[in-house]
Motif scaffolding. Sequence first.
Motif, PDB file in Angstrom:
ATOM      1  N   GLY A  27       0.845  -0.719   0.121  1.00 46.28           N
ATOM      2  CA  GLY A  27       0.114  -0.266  -0.171  1.00 46.28           C
ATOM      3  C   GLY A  27       0.864   1.198  -0.015  1.00 46.28           C
ATOM      4  O   GLY A  27       1.940   1.363   0.845  1.00 46.28           O
ATOM      5  N   HIS A  28       1.232   2.384  -0.636  1.00 46.02           N
ATOM      6  CA  HIS A  28       1.840   3.825  -0.801  1.00 46.02           C
ATOM      7  C   HIS A  28       0.783   4.302   0.160  1.00 46.02           C
ATOM      8  O   HIS A  28      -0.465   4.145  -0.715  1.00 46.02           O
ATOM      9  CB  HIS A  28       1.282   3.642  -2.512  1.00 46.02           C
ATOM     10  N   TYR A  29       0.998   4.332   0.664  1.00 45.91           N
ATOM     11  CA  TYR A  29       0.121   5.530   2.047  1.00 45.91           C
ATOM     12  C   TYR A  29      -0.597   7.063   1.990  1.00 45.91           C
ATOM     13  O   TYR A  29      -1.301   7.323   1.995  1.00 45.91           O
ATOM     14  CB  TYR A  29      -0.025   5.591   3.730  1.00 45.91           C
ATOM     15  N   GLY A  30       0.631   7.663   0.583  1.00 43.68           N
ATOM     16  CA  GLY A  30       1.086   9.156   1.013  1.00 43.68           C
ATOM     17  C   GLY A  30       0.769   9.657   1.797  1.00 43.68           C
ATOM     18  O   GLY A  30       0.652  11.449   1.637  1.00 43.68           O
ATOM     19  N   CYS A  47      -6.766   2.522  -6.713  1.00 40.97           N
ATOM     20  CA  CYS A  47      -7.816   2.464  -5.868  1.00 40.97           C
ATOM     21  C   CYS A  47      -9.151   3.496  -5.653  1.00 40.97           C
ATOM     22  O   CYS A  47      -9.936   3.211  -5.028  1.00 40.97           O
ATOM     23  CB  CYS A  47      -7.383   1.783  -4.301  1.00 40.97           C
ATOM     24  N   ALA A  48      -8.725   4.328  -6.356  1.00 43.47           N
ATOM     25  CA  ALA A  48      -9.283   5.166  -5.369  1.00 43.47           C
ATOM     26  C   ALA A  48     -10.543   5.550  -6.265  1.00 43.47           C
ATOM     27  O   ALA A  48     -11.340   4.572  -7.292  1.00 43.47           O
ATOM     28  CB  ALA A  48      -8.641   6.700  -6.318  1.00 43.47           C
ATOM     29  N   PRO A  49     -11.821   6.012  -5.800  1.00 42.54           N
ATOM     30  CA  PRO A  49     -11.580   7.246  -4.551  1.00 42.54           C
ATOM     31  C   PRO A  49     -11.681   6.519  -3.055  1.00 42.54           C
ATOM     32  O   PRO A  49     -11.212   7.390  -2.157  1.00 42.54           O
ATOM     33  CB  PRO A  49     -13.242   7.696  -4.525  1.00 42.54           C
ATOM     34  N   ILE A  50     -11.165   5.459  -3.233  1.00 43.02           N
ATOM     35  CA  ILE A  50     -10.214   4.515  -1.637  1.00 43.02           C
ATOM     36  C   ILE A  50      -9.349   5.456  -1.082  1.00 43.02           C
ATOM     37  O   ILE A  50      -8.324   5.002  -2.555  1.00 43.02           O
ATOM     38  CB  ILE A  50     -10.854   3.693  -1.637  1.00 43.02           C
ATOM     39  N   THR A  51      -8.973   5.428  -0.003  1.00 47.96           N
ATOM     40  CA  THR A  51      -7.088   5.776   0.434  1.00 47.96           C
ATOM     41  C   THR A  51      -7.021   4.499   0.463  1.00 47.96           C
ATOM     42  O   THR A  51      -7.944   4.282   1.042  1.00 47.96           O
ATOM     43  CB  THR A  51      -6.379   7.085   0.747  1.00 47.96           C
ATOM     44  N   VAL A  52      -5.466   3.905   0.616  1.00 45.23           N
ATOM     45  CA  VAL A  52      -4.873   2.937   1.257  1.00 45.23           C
ATOM     46  C   VAL A  52      -5.191   3.731   2.972  1.00 45.23           C
ATOM     47  O   VAL A  52      -5.337   2.515   3.668  1.00 45.23           O
ATOM     48  CB  VAL A  52      -3.379   2.951   0.926  1.00 45.23           C
ATOM     49  N   SER A  53      -5.146   4.457   3.433  1.00 40.48           N
ATOM     50  CA  SER A  53      -5.181   4.505   4.343  1.00 40.48           C
ATOM     51  C   SER A  53      -6.584   5.062   5.246  1.00 40.48           C
ATOM     52  O   SER A  53      -6.656   4.138   6.471  1.00 40.48           O
ATOM     53  CB  SER A  53      -4.275   6.420   4.784  1.00 40.48           C
ATOM     54  N   THR A  54      -7.474   4.767   4.479  1.00 36.92           N
ATOM     55  CA  THR A  54      -8.454   4.926   5.208  1.00 36.92           C
ATOM     56  C   THR A  54      -9.326   2.786   5.587  1.00 36.92           C
ATOM     57  O   THR A  54     -10.069   3.559   6.009  1.00 36.92           O
ATOM     58  CB  THR A  54      -9.643   5.399   3.923  1.00 36.92           C
ATOM     59  N   ALA A  55      -8.862   2.944   3.647  1.00 44.46           N
ATOM     60  CA  ALA A  55      -9.012   1.648   3.882  1.00 44.46           C
ATOM     61  C   ALA A  55      -7.885   0.878   5.692  1.00 44.46           C
ATOM     62  O   ALA A  55      -9.019   0.013   6.041  1.00 44.46           O
ATOM     63  CB  ALA A  55      -8.059   0.545   2.391  1.00 44.46           C
ATOM     64  N   CYS A  56      -7.155   0.910   5.681  1.00 41.10           N
ATOM     65  CA  CYS A  56      -6.167  -0.007   6.378  1.00 41.10           C
ATOM     66  C   CYS A  56      -7.113   1.110   8.415  1.00 41.10           C
ATOM     67  O   CYS A  56      -7.277  -0.051   9.347  1.00 41.10           O
ATOM     68  CB  CYS A  56      -5.195   0.960   6.964  1.00 41.10           C
ATOM     69  N   ARG A  57      -7.491   2.396   7.887  1.00 40.00           N
ATOM     70  CA  ARG A  57      -8.261   2.515   9.550  1.00 40.00           C
ATOM     71  C   ARG A  57      -9.099   2.194  10.080  1.00 40.00           C
ATOM     72  O   ARG A  57     -10.058   1.692  10.274  1.00 40.00           O
ATOM     73  CB  ARG A  57      -7.762   3.829   8.867  1.00 40.00           C
ATOM     74  N   SER A  58     -10.331   1.941   8.577  1.00 42.56           N
ATOM     75  CA  SER A  58     -11.627   1.336   9.210  1.00 42.56           C
ATOM     76  C   SER A  58     -12.199  -0.404   9.326  1.00 42.56           C
ATOM     77  O   SER A  58     -12.523  -1.079   9.667  1.00 42.56           O
ATOM     78  CB  SER A  58     -12.899   1.336   7.316  1.00 42.56           C
ATOM     79  N   ALA A  86      -1.648   5.522   9.996  1.00 39.76           N
ATOM     80  CA  ALA A  86      -2.255   6.532  11.381  1.00 39.76           C
ATOM     81  C   ALA A  86      -2.378   8.183  11.254  1.00 39.76           C
ATOM     82  O   ALA A  86      -2.613   8.232  12.277  1.00 39.76           O
ATOM     83  CB  ALA A  86      -1.420   5.906  12.818  1.00 39.76           C
ATOM     84  N   HIS A  87      -1.171   8.441  10.281  1.00 37.85           N
ATOM     85  CA  HIS A  87      -1.358   9.790  10.355  1.00 37.85           C
ATOM     86  C   HIS A  87      -2.340  10.196   9.663  1.00 37.85           C
ATOM     87  O   HIS A  87      -2.968   9.723   8.416  1.00 37.85           O
ATOM     88  CB  HIS A  87      -0.001  10.413   9.555  1.00 37.85           C
ATOM     89  N   GLU A  88      -2.694  11.851  10.176  1.00 41.46           N
ATOM     90  CA  GLU A  88      -3.976  12.087   9.116  1.00 41.46           C
ATOM     91  C   GLU A  88      -3.128  12.552   7.776  1.00 41.46           C
ATOM     92  O   GLU A  88      -2.360  12.830   7.271  1.00 41.46           O
ATOM     93  CB  GLU A  88      -3.893  13.250  10.137  1.00 41.46           C
ATOM     94  N   GLY A  89      -4.812  13.058   6.593  1.00 46.53           N
ATOM     95  CA  GLY A  89      -3.971  13.371   5.185  1.00 46.53           C
ATOM     96  C   GLY A  89      -4.859  12.205   4.704  1.00 46.53           C
ATOM     97  O   GLY A  89      -5.638  11.710   5.142  1.00 46.53           O
ATOM     98  N   LEU A  90      -4.813  13.543   3.791  1.00 47.36           N
ATOM     99  CA  LEU A  90      -5.823  13.017   2.116  1.00 47.36           C
ATOM    100  C   LEU A  90      -4.986  10.929   2.104  1.00 47.36           C
ATOM    101  O   LEU A  90      -5.344  10.558   1.825  1.00 47.36           O
ATOM    102  CB  LEU A  90      -5.330  13.565   0.761  1.00 47.36           C
TER     103      LEU A  90
END
Length: 63
Positions: A11-14, A44-55, A19-23
């Motif tokens: 996953g490319h978190y960006g 995977c847009a519009p789903i972000t990798v960081s959103t998938a991991c947080r949820s 766990a860090h805030e940001g797009l």
Amino acid sequence: MDSRGAFAYVGHYGVQTYAHEGLGGHEVFVVDIARGEHVASLDCAPITVSTACRSTGRIVSMR
């Protein structure tokens, strides 16, 4: 990693980590294990990798 052990999915978190805030990023990098190189990117847009991991806590499967 796929079932044959040929490709890893990263996953490319960006941002620094999931766990860090940001797009965050919206790509998953495909790495050829034998060649040791990045061979593709899955958008995977519009789903972000960081959103998938947080949820979910983790990415279980990419199919």
